[in-house]
Design an enzyme around this catalytic site. Structure first.
Site, PDB file in Angstrom:
ATOM      1  N   ASP A  12       0.807  -1.230   0.000  1.00 21.67           N
ATOM      2  CA  ASP A  12       0.000   0.000   0.000  1.00 21.67           C
ATOM      3  C   ASP A  12       0.836   1.274   0.000  1.00 21.67           C
ATOM      4  O   ASP A  12       0.281   2.379   0.089  1.00 21.67           O
ATOM      5  CB  ASP A  12      -0.975  -0.018   1.176  1.00 21.67           C
ATOM      6  CG  ASP A  12      -2.087  -1.036   0.952  1.00 21.67           C
ATOM      7  OD1 ASP A  12      -2.524  -1.170  -0.200  1.00 21.67           O
ATOM      8  OD2 ASP A  12      -2.501  -1.693   1.918  1.00 21.67           O
ATOM      9  N   ASP A  47      -6.689  -5.082  -4.941  1.00 20.40           N
ATOM     10  CA  ASP A  47      -6.436  -3.679  -4.574  1.00 20.40           C
ATOM     11  C   ASP A  47      -5.058  -3.207  -5.041  1.00 20.40           C
ATOM     12  O   ASP A  47      -4.827  -2.014  -5.201  1.00 20.40           O
ATOM     13  CB  ASP A  47      -6.494  -3.473  -3.056  1.00 20.40           C
ATOM     14  CG  ASP A  47      -7.479  -4.350  -2.318  1.00 20.40           C
ATOM     15  OD1 ASP A  47      -7.854  -5.408  -2.853  1.00 20.40           O
ATOM     16  OD2 ASP A  47      -7.854  -3.997  -1.206  1.00 20.40           O
TER      17      ASP A  47
HETATM   18  N1  GLY Z   1      -7.235  -1.911   0.290  1.00 26.19           N
HETATM   19  C1  GLY Z   1      -7.906  -2.442   1.418  1.00 26.19           C
HETATM   20  C2  GLY Z   1      -9.389  -2.289   1.329  1.00 26.19           C
HETATM   21  O1  GLY Z   1      -9.934  -1.885   0.323  1.00 26.19           O
HETATM   22  O2  GLY Z   1     -10.022  -2.590   2.323  1.00 26.19           O
END
Ligand code: GLY
Length: 393
Positions: free
Chosen positions: A106, A171
């Site tokens: 992330d 994601d």
């Molecule tokens: N990227 C983590 C979520 O969308 O919860």
């Protein structure tokens, strides 16, 4: 889905109200960070954890807060927003230099919004340079998560953690723009190669035949073989987590723009058509697309906000004018539906968007406001109000 359009006035009114909430939150939070989600409608400060004090910069969502401040600055020109965002960017530079909570893919969410934005828009040269250096450091840190021979970026955890080894998640598409930016900045092909390989692996393995997506997928880290899909935040391994599908719409579209790969554009549309076909009648998805009209399952409004941004991106990048126009109309409908039923009454909440879900299987942030839901709602409103807006991704 019927496509309708409301007056531009509704967007402008919602944008003004959202920006006033951001302004109040700057006063309330100061230099600290709100938690990932609201609790009973209000954001507490990020709780203390291990060596991090309450309100300190940790986790994957803190950059959505300066991201909102940059959007507010671009819409209003009010220097208070730019000053607040620039202060947070200095903190992000300290986080990456200090090696604080970086063992995650992330870094893309974090450093695209907090640092690349600041390298473009801070008032002072030294702040722009500091943020550019920080974003490059973050990109290099992200590159360490590229696993060979699979050519995927591991999502979570320490690279030696057997439970996480070889695993990525849908994601992660949103983390690739940090690497595409680093490629554009340095000319170093390693970044672009990582983006091409990771996005190809996701396109080939994470979209099912019916165009739904897995939330997570495992590769054999030694042989590179694609192993199996599963879920972490969805209802079932074989269901379709609503936010994951929205990340697919937006993420594949953004990576198509960066790479020019037409198969990524097609992948974005595949995710999009499945998402649209599984929306309930009020246009805002349940938290998992396995639920349909009549269910009492919670909604995830953040998925609708992310999808709206994805459709707005498709309306820019799709060379087919009919498809681009359809994408713009769908985005507008999604935003209209959010404005109609998912924004708080003025002054009653410190979130911009009600009724999102973070992680229902773990009972975290269910039917609450979320930092990313707020950010993407504000990005969608900004895109509609300022079609010339230059992307942060
Ligand atoms: N990227 C983590 C979520 O969308 O919860």
């Amino acid at each position: 889905m019927p496509i309708t359009s409301s007056a531009q006035g509704a967007v402008d009114t919602a944008l003004t109200a959202a920006i006033e909430t951001v302004r109040r939150n700057i006063t309330a939070f100061g230099s600290a960070y709100p938690d990932d989600t609201t609790r009973d409608g209000r954001y507490p400060l990020r709780p203390a954890f291990a060596t991090f004090a309450e309100g300190e910069n940790r986790g994957w969502t803190t950059s959505f807060w300066p991201g909102m401040q940059w959007l507010a600055w671009e819409v209003t020109g009010d220097e208070a927003f730019r000053a607040a965002a620039t202060r947070h960017a200095a903190d992000f530079a300290g986080r990456v230099r200090g090696g604080r909570d970086l063992e995650t893919h992330d870094l893309g969410f974090l450093y695209s919004l907090a640092s690349i934005t600041t390298s473009r828009m801070a008032e002072q040269d030294r702040d722009r340079q500091d943020s550019e250096d920080a974003a490059l450091l973050a990109a290099d840190h992200l590159m360490r998560r590229l696993l060979e021979p699979a050519g995927i970026v591991q999502a979570w955890g320490d690279l030696s953690d057997p439970a996480q080894r070889g695993r990525t998640i849908i994601d992660s598409l949103m983390n690739m723009p940090l690497l595409s930016w680093a490629h554009a900045r340095t000319g170093d092909e390693r970044y672009a190669d990582a983006v091409r390989r990771h996005t190809t692996q996701l396109r080939e393995n994470m979209i099912r035949e019916d165009d739904s997506t897995f939330h997570t997928f495992y590769w054999d880290a030694e042989s590179g073989e694609a192993l199996r899909g599963g879920t972490e935040q969805g209802a079932f391994d074989d269901s379709c987590w609503a936010r994951g599908q929205a990340w697919g719409i937006y993420g594949f579209a953004l990576n198509h723009r960066a790479t020019g790969d037409d198969e990524l554009l097609a992948a974005s549309w595949r995710c999009a058509e499945y998402f649209l076909a599984h929306l309930p009648s009020d246009g805002v998805p349940y938290w998992d697309l396995v639920y349909t009209d009549g269910s009492d399952a919670p909604r995830d409004s953040s998925a609708a906000a992310i999808a709206a941004c994805g459709f707005l991106e498709l309306s820019r990048v799709d060379p087919n004018l009919d498809r681009a126009a359809r994408a713009a109309a769908i985005a507008r409908k999604l935003v209209d539906d959010l404005i109609a039923n998912y924004v708080p009454d003025a002054g009653t909440a410190d979130t911009l968007l009600l009724h999102s879900v973070y992680d229902l299987p773990k009972n975290v942030g269910v039917d609450e406001g979320t930092l990313w839901g707020d950010y993407f709602f504000l990005e969608a409103l900004t895109r509609l109000a300022k079609p010339e807006w230059v992307t942060y991704w």
